[in-house]
Design a protein around this motif. Sequence first.
Motif, mmCIF file in Angstrom:
data_model
loop_
_atom_site.group_PDB
_atom_site.id
_atom_site.type_symbol
_atom_site.label_atom_id
_atom_site.label_comp_id
_atom_site.label_asym_id
_atom_site.label_seq_id
_atom_site.Cartn_x
_atom_site.Cartn_y
_atom_site.Cartn_z
ATOM 1 N N ILE B 111 0.838 -1.198 0.000
ATOM 2 C CA ILE B 111 0.000 0.000 0.000
ATOM 3 C C ILE B 111 0.881 1.259 0.000
ATOM 4 C CG2 ILE B 111 -1.778 1.286 1.264
ATOM 5 C CD1 ILE B 111 -2.854 -1.339 0.182
ATOM 6 N N LYS B 112 1.963 1.222 0.779
ATOM 7 C CA LYS B 112 2.867 2.380 0.823
ATOM 8 C C LYS B 112 3.509 2.613 -0.551
ATOM 9 C CE LYS B 112 4.237 2.579 5.682
ATOM 10 N NZ LYS B 112 4.290 4.009 5.956
ATOM 11 N N ALA B 113 3.914 1.515 -1.197
ATOM 12 C CA ALA B 113 4.527 1.648 -2.527
ATOM 13 C C ALA B 113 3.540 2.250 -3.515
ATOM 14 C CB ALA B 113 5.000 0.281 -3.018
ATOM 15 N N ALA B 114 2.287 1.789 -3.433
ATOM 16 C CA ALA B 114 1.265 2.317 -4.345
ATOM 17 C C ALA B 114 1.022 3.795 -4.059
ATOM 18 C CB ALA B 114 -0.030 1.522 -4.185
ATOM 19 N N LYS B 115 0.948 4.147 -2.777
ATOM 20 C CA LYS B 115 0.683 5.539 -2.416
ATOM 21 C C LYS B 115 1.842 6.436 -2.884
ATOM 22 C CE LYS B 115 -0.833 8.691 1.088
ATOM 23 N NZ LYS B 115 -0.846 9.097 2.469
ATOM 24 N N SER B 116 3.062 5.938 -2.688
ATOM 25 C CA SER B 116 4.223 6.724 -3.128
ATOM 26 C C SER B 116 4.181 6.972 -4.632
ATOM 27 C CB SER B 116 5.526 5.986 -2.796
ATOM 28 O OG SER B 116 5.611 5.803 -1.419
ATOM 29 N N ALA B 117 3.630 6.023 -5.359
ATOM 30 C CA ALA B 117 3.543 6.166 -6.818
ATOM 31 C C ALA B 117 2.289 6.925 -7.235
ATOM 32 C CB ALA B 117 3.570 4.787 -7.471
ATOM 33 N N GLY B 118 1.489 7.333 -6.252
ATOM 34 C CA GLY B 118 0.266 8.092 -6.556
ATOM 35 C C GLY B 118 -0.863 7.232 -7.079
ATOM 36 N N ILE B 119 -0.811 5.936 -6.787
ATOM 37 C CA ILE B 119 -1.858 5.028 -7.287
ATOM 38 C C ILE B 119 -2.819 4.695 -6.144
ATOM 39 C CG2 ILE B 119 -2.321 2.751 -8.288
ATOM 40 C CD1 ILE B 119 0.596 2.832 -9.372
ATOM 41 N N PRO B 120 -4.091 5.067 -6.265
ATOM 42 C CA PRO B 120 -5.041 4.726 -5.201
ATOM 43 C C PRO B 120 -5.383 3.235 -5.212
ATOM 44 C CG PRO B 120 -6.174 5.852 -6.987
ATOM 45 C CD PRO B 120 -4.718 5.853 -7.343
ATOM 46 N N VAL B 121 -5.732 2.739 -4.051
ATOM 47 C CA VAL B 121 -6.109 1.321 -3.925
ATOM 48 C C VAL B 121 -7.544 1.245 -3.415
ATOM 49 C CG1 VAL B 121 -5.603 -0.866 -2.757
ATOM 50 C CG2 VAL B 121 -3.725 0.645 -3.435
ATOM 51 N N VAL B 122 -8.324 0.399 -4.042
ATOM 52 C CA VAL B 122 -9.702 0.141 -3.592
ATOM 53 C C VAL B 122 -9.754 -1.277 -3.046
ATOM 54 C CG1 VAL B 122 -12.057 -0.252 -4.407
ATOM 55 C CG2 VAL B 122 -10.797 1.735 -5.201
ATOM 56 N N SER B 123 -10.422 -1.450 -1.916
ATOM 57 C CA SER B 123 -10.485 -2.779 -1.320
ATOM 58 C C SER B 123 -11.885 -3.358 -1.416
ATOM 59 C CB SER B 123 -10.049 -2.707 0.143
ATOM 60 O OG SER B 123 -10.211 -3.972 0.746
ATOM 61 N N ILE B 124 -11.945 -4.657 -1.646
ATOM 62 C CA ILE B 124 -13.225 -5.363 -1.552
ATOM 63 C C ILE B 124 -13.195 -6.108 -0.222
ATOM 64 C CG2 ILE B 124 -14.678 -7.171 -2.552
ATOM 65 C CD1 ILE B 124 -13.370 -6.542 -5.268
ATOM 66 N N GLY B 125 -13.751 -5.527 0.783
ATOM 67 C CA GLY B 125 -13.873 -6.197 2.076
ATOM 68 C C GLY B 125 -12.703 -6.033 3.018
ATOM 69 N N GLY B 126 -11.657 -5.307 2.609
ATOM 70 C CA GLY B 126 -10.475 -5.196 3.468
ATOM 71 C C GLY B 126 -10.435 -3.943 4.331
#
Lengths: 336, 324
Positions: B111-126
Amino acid sequence: MTVIVEDSIKEASASSSSTARVVWRLIGQYGTIAMLGLLIVTMTALEPSVFATSDNLVNVLNQSAIPAMIALGLTFPLVTGDFDLSIGNTASLSGVVACTLMRDVDMSIWMAISAAIMVGLVIGLVNGVVVTVLNVNSLVATLGVGTMAIGVNYKIAGGQPVGLSDSESFLEISLGTLLGIPYPVYIMIGFTAVLWLLLNRTVLGQSMQAVGGNPVAARLSGVRVERVRLVSFVICGAFAALTGVLLASRTGSAAVSGGDGYLLSAFAAAFFGSAVLRDGQFHIIGTLVGVITVAIGFNAIALTGMATYWQYLFQGLLLVLGVGVGSLARRRTAAT
Amino acid sequence: MKRKRSALALTAALMTTLVTACGGGAETGAKASAGDSYSIGVVRFASSDPGSEGIVQSYLAAAKERGWETSSVDPQGAAGQAVGAISNFVQKQVDLIVVAVFPSDALAAGIKAAKSAGIPVVSIGGGTTDGVPVSLDFGRSNAKPLTEQMVKDTGGKGDLLVLGFTPGLPCVGREEELKAQLKETDIKVTRKEVPIPGQVEAGTEFAQAWLASHPKGSRPLAIWGCFDDPAIGAVSALRQTGRDDVLVYGINGTPAAVKAVKGGDMRATAYVDPATEGKRLADVTPDVIAAGTDAKERTLLPDVHAVTPANVDDFLKKFPGVLR
């Protein structure tokens, strides 16, 4: 004249047989490396701007680090001719132990890591004692000990993931970099070198290979077979525990079944690696190549957008071809 | 010659697998025209998990319809593999990463790597966390109508066997809802932890032991599974012991559970339509990408249908594909 012709035929036949032997020997030793090369070349052609980059190389090596630890440890009992089915459970338990100690006892990170690795050492010791003293088959013994580890795990964590309120320092083990390369890559390279030296350049390592090759001959040669086998389980347990700790530092928490999934991948990597450079013998470099091959395959699947079923087909086919071609090549070499 | 052919055939098989696979599979959507095309990376939980897979597949289908490029990876339930998959999608520079089931705070490095790259993450149930601004609830919401039904059926008193699974975040949320609803009741709870795999058998074994200590006619009796599989195991125990005095509740609306409801063996199951929820996620995707990683956290609530013997026929008319 007739004699000369017959001699020529014999020479041609011998030459052909010798060439075939060399070809099959090359396939046996370098076939899996060639397969990895083929995979890299294909991926580079398909995704040149994303796959063949230094960033992605570091990414793949970073992803290989955790599975490499557990697979490298597993290589030791495999070398001595034993199996350890408790490694996944040991990894899960050690991660839970480390996080619980940090969260509930406020133990320092390094003390908690040490305690978790001690847990792995103890599990390895128990495995070794059950196998060598009680003379229980290693498959059964490690299955039983691993199941007990699950019980202990549930007792400690109650089945719930163990999260850390302040995980930044712990996460730094996985996220920190030196010269742009994440720490886990250094850990992987460092331990690979240490374990390679241990297995190939020490009396203990030579004894392990002797026990795996022929335990009776090893015993007659003065090798303490049971002790050597026991040590191999202890090393395996310690590295399974280290895997659990690294996994927890990567996820920021420890789940009761977090490390379980590494069991099969570790075996797959070790068996794939047994066909790398050697004739079906388990060895450190081979296992590392196996781990990296699987990681590159996983990376390729994500980058190219393959459907999920290809993931299973590809991984299975890779293992079957890697080990199968090596085995076939060795038989052909022996036959020619 | 034969040997050479064998070696060539084996090599060709590997190459065919790779090249065919890379040529595009069922989930690889066509790239949309520039300007409205998105590249989405999907980290499944496990292909064998029907609960999340239905929603993932519906999302992939909806994304394909809209011309988005999608890639999905199955980390086989392993959090470490999931972190690796997220890192791979970061390398690929996708616009959005969707992660199924894994607790968001248990994928920290990814998640940190994605955030650093400016990519949002959507979770299904997490659940939501820093870097995961949107999550589709897959836990507590699913348990609400079913548990209300259970409390109503028992009149708020009696004995209840709870079949839980603590390592799964959705089950934890569902049990939280159960506990909240049981606070004001006189229902005595016996809780058992079911393993995965082996959840159906465990449901049967736990139910048999519990039934032996809870004879017929004592008090209102019920069994509540945090998902359908252990509840189906409990139904099997009821059949084996010839008991018909125990109400069984499950969650997920699997074909087996809906059949059991229709046959009168289960009192209720909770169903979430994967197509509706997959489309719901697809609908919010452009907004999430536009808002980026620092968007306000929000939880999407699914439409949950409590399926009971009274409404099962109407339910099957509305969702005819459920039993397939």
